[in-house]
Scaffold this motif. Structure first.
Motif, PDB file in Angstrom:
ATOM      1  N   ALA A 167      -1.501   3.201  -1.097  1.00 38.69           N
ATOM      2  CA  ALA A 167      -0.184   2.575  -1.221  1.00 38.69           C
ATOM      3  C   ALA A 167       0.224   1.882   0.072  1.00 38.69           C
ATOM      4  O   ALA A 167       0.814   0.804   0.043  1.00 38.69           O
ATOM      5  N   ARG A 168      -0.115   2.488   1.201  1.00 38.88           N
ATOM      6  CA  ARG A 168       0.288   1.924   2.496  1.00 38.88           C
ATOM      7  C   ARG A 168      -0.497   0.681   2.855  1.00 38.88           C
ATOM      8  O   ARG A 168       0.052  -0.302   3.331  1.00 38.88           O
ATOM      9  N   THR A 169      -1.804   0.696   2.636  1.00 36.78           N
ATOM     10  CA  THR A 169      -2.649  -0.421   3.061  1.00 36.78           C
ATOM     11  C   THR A 169      -2.942  -1.416   1.951  1.00 36.78           C
ATOM     12  O   THR A 169      -3.480  -2.475   2.205  1.00 36.78           O
ATOM     13  N   ARG A 170      -2.614  -1.028   0.725  1.00 38.03           N
ATOM     14  CA  ARG A 170      -2.888  -1.855  -0.446  1.00 38.03           C
ATOM     15  C   ARG A 170      -4.375  -2.126  -0.628  1.00 38.03           C
ATOM     16  O   ARG A 170      -4.781  -3.155  -1.147  1.00 38.03           O
ATOM     17  N   LYS A 171      -5.172  -1.214  -0.141  1.00 45.08           N
ATOM     18  CA  LYS A 171      -6.625  -1.247  -0.321  1.00 45.08           C
ATOM     19  C   LYS A 171      -7.045   0.136  -0.777  1.00 45.08           C
ATOM     20  O   LYS A 171      -6.532   1.135  -0.282  1.00 45.08           O
ATOM     21  N   PRO A 172      -7.995   0.221  -1.714  1.00 45.71           N
ATOM     22  CA  PRO A 172      -8.416   1.551  -2.162  1.00 45.71           C
ATOM     23  C   PRO A 172      -9.135   2.321  -1.057  1.00 45.71           C
ATOM     24  O   PRO A 172      -9.955   1.759  -0.331  1.00 45.71           O
ATOM     25  N   HIS A 173      -8.810   3.585  -0.919  1.00 47.82           N
ATOM     26  CA  HIS A 173      -9.441   4.447   0.077  1.00 47.82           C
ATOM     27  C   HIS A 173      -9.999   5.682  -0.611  1.00 47.82           C
ATOM     28  O   HIS A 173      -9.291   6.369  -1.335  1.00 47.82           O
TER      29      HIS A 173
END
Length: 118
Positions: free
Chosen positions: A88-94
């Motif tokens: 949610a914070r980086t808008r990239k899947p982790h």
């Protein structure tokens, strides 16, 4: 007309006259009626101040996470929940690989290092 515009720009009206009230009303209307997209406003993410991105090895991401955030999540769900928060914070899947506690010299818990593969 140029005099009215000049007085408006220079805020030359005395307090208490109707022109002053109109200017104040227009400013307040602009503040509350302008859409957030005009200012590229982003939604606030809960606990965003509790996470800091750090340099890591290529192909891996590292994050410093505040103790309060991690301890509030049940231990068996930590990897998944931290992964959701980071996504949610980086808008990239982790995809979280591990979370390691960090202690100071007195063995007091200072925070956590979280590692993920983007």
């Amino acid at each position: 007309m140029p005099t009215v515009l000049r007085r408006l720009i220079l805020w030359d009206y005395q307090r208490g006259v109707w022109q002053y009230d109109v200017i104040c009303a227009l400013i307040i209307l602009f503040i509350f009626a302008s859409p957030p997209s005009w200012f590229k406003d982003q939604p606030r993410i809960a606990n965003a101040a509790q996470i800091t991105s750090l340099p890591a090895q290529p192909g891996e991401s590292a994050f410093w996470i505040d103790t309060a955030l991690v301890t509030s999540i049940p231990e068996d769900k930590r990897l998944a929940e931290i992964g959701k928060i980071l996504t949610a914070r980086t808008r990239k899947p982790h995809v979280m690989t591990r979370i390691e506690p960090i202690y100071d010299a007195e063995q007091e818990l200072k925070g956590y290092m979280a590692f993920s593969k983007p």
